[in-house]
Design a protein around this motif. Structure first.
Motif, PDB file in Angstrom:
ATOM      1  N   GLN A  98       0.004  -5.866 -11.082  1.00  0.00           N
ATOM      2  CA  GLN A  98       1.463  -5.834 -11.011  1.00  0.00           C
ATOM      3  C   GLN A  98       2.005  -4.408 -11.122  1.00  0.00           C
ATOM      4  OE1 GLN A  98       3.390  -9.229 -13.206  1.00  0.00           O
ATOM      5  NE2 GLN A  98       1.235  -9.496 -13.781  1.00  0.00           N
ATOM      6  N   ASP A  99       1.266  -3.518 -11.784  1.00  0.00           N
ATOM      7  CA  ASP A  99       1.676  -2.121 -11.944  1.00  0.00           C
ATOM      8  C   ASP A  99       0.456  -1.309 -12.377  1.00  0.00           C
ATOM      9  OD1 ASP A  99       2.878   0.329 -12.386  1.00  0.00           O
ATOM     10  OD2 ASP A  99       4.080  -0.346 -14.088  1.00  0.00           O
ATOM     11  N   GLY A 102       1.199   1.977 -14.449  1.00  0.00           N
ATOM     12  CA  GLY A 102       1.765   1.613 -15.747  1.00  0.00           C
ATOM     13  C   GLY A 102       0.728   0.983 -16.659  1.00  0.00           C
ATOM     14  N   THR A 118      -2.577   2.031  -5.521  1.00  0.00           N
ATOM     15  CA  THR A 118      -1.134   2.092  -5.291  1.00  0.00           C
ATOM     16  C   THR A 118      -0.524   0.738  -4.966  1.00  0.00           C
ATOM     17  OG1 THR A 118      -1.486   2.626  -2.963  1.00  0.00           O
ATOM     18  CG2 THR A 118      -1.219   4.480  -4.480  1.00  0.00           C
ATOM     19  N   LYS A 120       0.702  -2.953  -5.295  1.00  0.00           N
ATOM     20  CA  LYS A 120       1.141  -3.833  -6.373  1.00  0.00           C
ATOM     21  C   LYS A 120       1.251  -5.240  -5.805  1.00  0.00           C
ATOM     22  CE  LYS A 120       3.955  -0.418  -8.815  1.00  0.00           C
ATOM     23  NZ  LYS A 120       5.313  -0.134  -9.348  1.00  0.00           N
TER      24      LYS A 120
END
Length: 145
Positions: A98-99, A102, A118, A120
């Motif tokens: 999802q990220d 992060g 990269t 998502k």
């Protein structure tokens, strides 16, 4: 290089002893994986399950494998994640997808951590891809038994 783990990351690492099964839909995951094909292949030796690009690591056996656990040239952040003993399961893979940036920043507690990943995915697609990868990969092994 010093790796600091947040309390949440330590809990996540402790949870890697839980079952490796995925809650998503493997059939939907096979379809959703087509978004990943530009960079990733899923193959066990000569047995190609999904032929894709080579810009990313082969994802065969990802569920249950340590981060940066193949002979691919991983980013320093993914290598650092692997050095912590981090093991991919359906839940953390779903969160990662999802990220990706992060996720590594939070898990390593390092704002400078980066990954080359990269793409998502929405939570449902990521869970489905995790379920599909688990279904086509090797059977999970029991450790510590």
């Amino acid at each position: 290089m010093t790796v600091r783990l947040s309390f949440a990351s330590l809990i996540a690492l402790a949870l890697t002893t839980l079952p490796l099964h995925a809650e998503g839909d493997p059939e939907a995951g096979e379809k959703a994986f087509k978004k990943c094909r530009a960079c990733h292949t899923v193959a066990d030796g000569d047995r190609v399950i999904f032929k894709g690009g080579k810009a990313g690591p082969n994802l065969y056996g990802l569920i249950g494998r340590p981060a940066a656990g193949t002979d691919f040239r991983y980013s320093s952040a993914m290598q650092a994640l692997g050095e912590t003993g981090f093991v991919w399961d359906a839940e953390n893979f779903t969160e990662f997808m999802q990220d990706p940036v992060g996720f590594v920043k939070t898990t390593l507690d390092d704002n400078g951590a980066r990954t080359r990943m990269t793409q998502k995915l929405k939570a449902e697609d990521a869970a489905d891809v995790a379920a599909w990868l688990a279904s086509v990969g090797p059977a999970p092994t029991e450790s510590g038994s």
